[in-house]
Design an enzyme around this catalytic site. Structure first.
Site, PDB file in Angstrom:
ATOM      1  N   MET A 192      35.989  45.308  44.904  1.00 12.21           N
ATOM      2  CA  MET A 192      36.938  45.850  43.921  1.00 12.21           C
ATOM      3  C   MET A 192      38.124  46.461  44.660  1.00 12.21           C
ATOM      4  SD  MET A 192      35.718  45.070  41.027  1.00 12.21           S
ATOM      5  CE  MET A 192      37.132  45.782  40.180  1.00 12.21           C
ATOM      6  N   HIS A 228      37.021  34.349  35.260  1.00 13.41           N
ATOM      7  CA  HIS A 228      36.367  35.637  35.509  1.00 13.41           C
ATOM      8  C   HIS A 228      36.192  36.386  34.190  1.00 13.41           C
ATOM      9  CE1 HIS A 228      35.458  39.044  38.259  1.00 13.41           C
ATOM     10  NE2 HIS A 228      36.037  39.799  37.325  1.00 13.41           N
ATOM     11  N   MET A 279      29.907  45.146  34.609  1.00 13.36           N
ATOM     12  CA  MET A 279      30.144  46.563  34.912  1.00 13.36           C
ATOM     13  C   MET A 279      29.286  47.366  33.958  1.00 13.36           C
ATOM     14  SD  MET A 279      34.215  46.231  35.451  1.00 13.36           S
ATOM     15  CE  MET A 279      34.197  44.580  34.768  1.00 13.36           C
ATOM     16  N   HIS A 298      31.287  39.203  35.704  1.00 12.85           N
ATOM     17  CA  HIS A 298      31.303  40.478  36.428  1.00 12.85           C
ATOM     18  C   HIS A 298      30.757  41.550  35.495  1.00 12.85           C
ATOM     19  CE1 HIS A 298      34.114  43.802  38.271  1.00 12.85           C
ATOM     20  NE2 HIS A 298      32.835  44.037  38.504  1.00 12.85           N
ATOM     21  N   ASP A 317      39.046  41.654  43.451  1.00 16.16           N
ATOM     22  CA  ASP A 317      39.340  41.867  42.037  1.00 16.16           C
ATOM     23  C   ASP A 317      40.128  43.161  41.818  1.00 16.16           C
ATOM     24  OD1 ASP A 317      39.240  41.989  39.275  1.00 16.16           O
ATOM     25  OD2 ASP A 317      37.060  42.182  39.143  1.00 16.16           O
ATOM     26  N   SER A 332      41.216  36.558  35.177  1.00 18.09           N
ATOM     27  CA  SER A 332      40.342  37.487  34.451  1.00 18.09           C
ATOM     28  C   SER A 332      40.706  37.521  32.969  1.00 18.09           C
ATOM     29  CB  SER A 332      40.468  38.891  35.043  1.00 18.09           C
ATOM     30  OG  SER A 332      39.795  39.795  34.202  1.00 18.09           O
ATOM     31  N   MET A 386      31.762  45.265  30.173  1.00 20.99           N
ATOM     32  CA  MET A 386      31.721  46.716  30.435  1.00 20.99           C
ATOM     33  C   MET A 386      30.890  47.415  29.362  1.00 20.99           C
ATOM     34  SD  MET A 386      35.759  47.306  31.097  1.00 20.99           S
ATOM     35  CE  MET A 386      36.700  46.207  32.153  1.00 20.99           C
ATOM     36  N   ASP A 413      34.793  39.919  32.423  1.00 19.81           N
ATOM     37  CA  ASP A 413      34.450  41.315  32.684  1.00 19.81           C
ATOM     38  C   ASP A 413      33.662  41.902  31.523  1.00 19.81           C
ATOM     39  OD1 ASP A 413      35.854  41.956  35.227  1.00 19.81           O
ATOM     40  OD2 ASP A 413      37.588  41.273  34.074  1.00 19.81           O
TER      41      ASP A 413
HETATM   42  C1  DX5 Z   1      38.688  45.600  36.256  1.00 17.43           C
HETATM   43  C2  DX5 Z   1      38.232  44.184  36.154  1.00 17.43           C
HETATM   44  C3  DX5 Z   1      39.222  43.181  36.596  1.00 17.43           C
HETATM   45  C4  DX5 Z   1      40.525  43.210  35.849  1.00 17.43           C
HETATM   46  C5  DX5 Z   1      41.591  42.831  36.830  1.00 17.43           C
HETATM   47  O1  DX5 Z   1      37.615  46.431  36.062  1.00 17.43           O
HETATM   48  O2  DX5 Z   1      37.049  43.973  36.910  1.00 17.43           O
HETATM   49  O3  DX5 Z   1      38.673  41.878  36.614  1.00 17.43           O
HETATM   50  O4  DX5 Z   1      40.566  42.361  34.744  1.00 17.43           O
HETATM   51  O5  DX5 Z   1      42.827  42.959  36.225  1.00 17.43           O
HETATM   52  P1  DX5 Z   1      44.203  42.940  37.031  1.00 17.43           P
HETATM   53  O6  DX5 Z   1      44.236  41.645  37.784  1.00 17.43           O
HETATM   54  O7  DX5 Z   1      45.224  43.043  35.953  1.00 17.43           O
HETATM   55  O8  DX5 Z   1      44.169  44.127  37.960  1.00 17.43           O
HETATM   56 ZN    ZN Z   2      36.322  41.893  37.212  1.00 19.81          ZN
END
Ligand code: DX5
Ligand code: ZN
Length: 214
Positions: A135, A31, A66, A64, A173, A6, A35, A33
């Site tokens: 998640m 990956h 969010m 991903h 994740d 990620s 947000m 993210d």
């Molecule tokens: C959290 C993200 C994850 C995050 C995971 O909202 O969707 O992808 O980066 O990070 P770690 O592996 O550090 O928990």
């Molecule tokens: Zn993620």
């Protein structure tokens, strides 16, 4: 095991170095993210950064989202070269339509469940989706602790996939490391996302390798 590091935990002051590490690693996906500060209590980065990652990263992008109303951005995500587009179940009133739109745009459709959302909500759509992202932390931040109940959810999802003949892959994740990764493998996961465990490691290649060989 398929490993999807990620990018959220990467060094954004030296992104080239971390992308080069990914390019030369055993990771099969990257990956990403995104947000919005509305669906989750944090803001990460948007399409200009993703566009740059696309140009530099040789691995397929596992995006991903969010964000609320993710269906508004299907074309933008496609234009950034995403192979997989993950939308949250909790953000899509018309999930069936969104899944069809993602596939029609030429991407793999992933549906993501928050820790408090049960696997059973997927029963009537499981044969339509390419991937389910469970998640194992509440979304919004890297470096959180793995929620152990996720292991039961992986087993339940594996059983639903087998029962229905779905081809969906199971991705997990949040809080993934070599130990939780092993438990997730035993429960039936196909893809592991790892942020802190990879990017904060002294040897990120070795961290990726430890998940890859699971
Ligand atoms: C959290 C993200 C994850 C995050 C995971 O909202 O969707 O992808 O980066 O990070 P770690 O592996 O550090 O928990
Ligand atoms: Zn993620």
């Amino acid at each position: 095991m398929i490993v999807s590091p990620s990018l959220l935990s990467a060094d954004f002051g030296n992104l080239n170095k971390d992308l080069e590490m990914i390019n030369t690693s055993e990771a099969q996906l990257l990956h990403i993210d995104i947000m919005d500060g509305v669906f989750v209590p944090n803001i990460s980065f948007g399409f200009p950064v993703l566009k740059y990652v696309q140009q530099t990263c040789k691995k397929p992008l596992d995006v991903h989202l969010m964000i609320v109303e993710p269906q508004k951005f299907i074309q933008e995500v496609k234009d950034c070269g995403a192979e997989i587009m993950n939308v949250h179940y909790e953000t899509c009133t018309h999930l069936h339509r969104v899944v069809q739109q993602i596939k029609a745009a030429g991407m793999k459709a992933g549906v993501t469940l928050n820790p408090a959302t049960p696997v059973c909500v997927l029963r009537d759509i499981i044969t339509e989706v390419d991937l389910v992202l469970l998640m194992s932390v509440n979304p919004g931040f890297g470096g959180q602790k793995f929620i152990p109940q996720t292991l039961n959810k992986v087993r339940e999802l594996r059983a639903l996939i087998e029962e229905t003949g779905s081809k969906a892959l199971i991705e997990v994740d949040g809080g993934v490391n070599d130990k939780t990764g092993e438990q997730l493998r035993d429960a039936g996961a196909d893809i592991l996302v790892a942020g802190n465990y990879v990017f904060k490691a002294e040897d990120p290649h070795a961290a990726i390798h430890s998940l890859y060989i699971l």
